[in-house]
Design a protein around this motif. Sequence first.
Motif, short mmCIF file in Angstrom:
data_model
loop_
_atom_site.label_atom_id
_atom_site.label_comp_id
_atom_site.label_asym_id
_atom_site.label_seq_id
_atom_site.Cartn_x
_atom_site.Cartn_y
_atom_site.Cartn_z
N LYS A 219 0.87 -1.23 -0.27
CA LYS A 219 -0.14 -0.24 -0.17
C LYS A 219 0.48 1.62 -0.01
N THR A 220 1.75 0.84 0.42
CA THR A 220 2.67 2.68 0.53
C THR A 220 3.76 3.01 -0.07
N ARG A 222 4.82 3.78 -4.29
CA ARG A 222 4.10 4.83 -5.17
C ARG A 222 2.84 4.04 -6.33
N GLN A 225 -0.56 3.57 -5.13
CA GLN A 225 -1.49 5.14 -4.64
C GLN A 225 -1.41 5.47 -5.74
#
Length: 231
Positions: A219-220, A222, A225
């Motif tokens: 999830k962290t 790029r 995102q």
Amino acid sequence: GAGVKSFAVDGGSEMDVIELGKVLQRTYYEYVVFDCCFMGDVQVAYELVPACGLIVFSPTEILGDGLPYDSLVETVFKAKDFTSAMKKVCEDYMSQYRRQTGDYASATISLVNTAKLDRVADACRPVFDQCREQILTLDRSKVQAYFRNPSLHWFYDLGHLMSQVATESQYAAFSKALDEAVIFKDSTPVFLGLAIDHYSGLSIYIPRAGYTVLNNYYKTLRWNQATGLIK
């Protein structure tokens, strides 16, 4: 952390792809060549968009001989155009292993233009939005894998995954974007006994409901995102 000197593992210290991206961003690189296993991943490539223009890497393992440095160094130093030079690096790499016999004739390679990866993310986002639950429960045994060891079950072909979840029009848009981003790709038919029947040039992590630690990490990145694969 402090004392980390190399990517992967060095003296018990490890550097993940987020830290790698931050380090490389200190200087923008025309190209980066990875002579290490499993790096040919869309999440790796997208993490490095701010750091470099071209990436050469492999979605599978790389055999012990690695890249053909005798020709690679000459190719790079004589290069007038880095895209052409990196294509030659890829071609020389594949030629090196195609000359081998048996298991040694095993290689995959990709060359990515990172400036084109935003379009790949744009093409993936609506598919992931519509198919998030389907992807979580997908029969991954029917998706091209790039790992031989079952404990490394994180690397699947991006294009093959998309072909199974996207609509026809979505897949066409995705394929066009991917063809612009992956400007060279090649693979032997088999990699150390693993059949390479589908080769889009990039791997991807396929999330599962029970993979809490991995999902939270991915999830962290790029890529997540930009595409919202994991919520």
